[in-house]
Design a protein around this motif. Structure first.
Motif, PDB file in Angstrom:
ATOM      1  N   THR A  52     -48.464  43.341   0.699  1.00  0.00           N
ATOM      2  CA  THR A  52     -48.115  41.920   0.659  1.00  0.00           C
ATOM      3  C   THR A  52     -49.307  41.070   0.249  1.00  0.00           C
ATOM      4  N   LEU A  78     -50.299  41.515  -3.392  1.00  0.00           N
ATOM      5  CA  LEU A  78     -49.385  40.792  -4.275  1.00  0.00           C
ATOM      6  C   LEU A  78     -49.617  39.287  -4.210  1.00  0.00           C
ATOM      7  N   THR A  85     -52.779  38.661  -6.216  1.00  0.00           N
ATOM      8  CA  THR A  85     -52.565  38.925  -7.637  1.00  0.00           C
ATOM      9  C   THR A  85     -51.701  37.854  -8.285  1.00  0.00           C
ATOM     10  N   LYS A  86     -50.591  37.497  -7.628  1.00  0.00           N
ATOM     11  CA  LYS A  86     -49.705  36.477  -8.193  1.00  0.00           C
ATOM     12  C   LYS A  86     -50.381  35.106  -8.202  1.00  0.00           C
ATOM     13  N   GLY A 129     -43.063  41.802  -9.064  1.00  0.00           N
ATOM     14  CA  GLY A 129     -43.683  41.794  -7.738  1.00  0.00           C
ATOM     15  C   GLY A 129     -42.934  40.980  -6.709  1.00  0.00           C
TER      16      GLY A 129
END
Length: 240
Positions: free
Chosen positions: A24, A27, A30-31, A119
């Motif tokens: 989690t 992600l 990264t996002k 994602g």
């Protein structure tokens, strides 16, 4: 079922939740970086695009790694014609030029949407399943506690404190993992919708500009104007 297996199942649920938590946060980071970079590059390209003196000059802009830049590149590729005016007669060019442009822009918007959407399904899955994984560990923790009561023929605090404590920890960890995943999912879905709407608006403006230009952009002309990125007249004035 022995106490060993009960402990392994309860601990396995906690380890699975820890893995979910690591995924989690990876992600989320990264996002976050992805959206920040794309927003910055979009602003840079938009400033250059709307400062160009003409659509041909805008076609010569250096491509930037941003959704709008890629969308413009696809649009210009659909509009490019040779200086001699020769027209291909294959299936690719059998469309009306406006329909061809709109189709290419629409397909590119879908590609950008899919890229930004990657994602999010994982975040949604973790947010919806983590509490149940925690409850799964809680159930086996309670079974362990009941088994300990049966073996010791006593329900004293010394007997049930350990298993019940593990059960409550599993529930708490499940909730702690689910909350960031759900919040991040909702946030990035909102960002995705805003970005998609921005691309739709840009595509509409691009089609309108192309219509004013006769749905033609000369490839050689675009190369010759590569250094003329900015001009006195702005493309935005085409809407006046």
């Amino acid at each position: 079922m022995t106490d060993l297996y009960l402990n392994l199942i309860a601990q396995g649920a906690i380890y699975a939740l820890v893995l979910f938590s690591i995924i989690t946060w990876i992600l989320i980071f990264t996002k976050g970086v992805q959206h920040w970079r794309l927003a910055r590059h979009n602003r840079t390209f938009s400033k250059q695009f709307w400062s160009a003196s003409s659509l041909d000059a805008a076609a010569a802009l250096t491509e930037i790694a941003s959704p709008k830049s890629r969308l413009a590149s696809v649009g210009f590729n659909a509009l490019f014609v040779n200086e001699g005016g020769s027209v291909s007669h294959d299936l690719e060019h059998s469309w009306d030029r406006q329909e061809l442009l709109e189709r290419h822009l629409r397909q590119q918007i879908q590609k950008e949407y899919q890229s930004l959407e990657s994602g999010l399904a994982v975040l949604a899955s973790i947010g919806s399943t983590a509490p149940f994984v925690g409850l799964f560990g809680t159930v086996f923790g309670i079974i362990h506690a009941l088994s300990a009561i049966g073996k010791n023929a006593s329900a004293s605090i010394d007997v049930v404190a350990g298993p019940i404590g593990e059960a409550l920890v599993a529930t708490g960890v499940g909730i702690a993992v689910a909350v960031p995943a759900v919040l991040a999912y909702n946030f990035y879905v909102r960002r995705l919708k805003v970005t998609a709407a921005d691309l739709d608006n840009y595509a509409t403006d691009f089609v309108n500009l192309a219509q004013k230009n006769g749905f033609r952009v000369a490839r050689n002309s675009a190369r010759s104007t590569q250094t003329k990125v900015q001009g006195i007249a702005s493309i935005e004035g085409a809407f006046a």
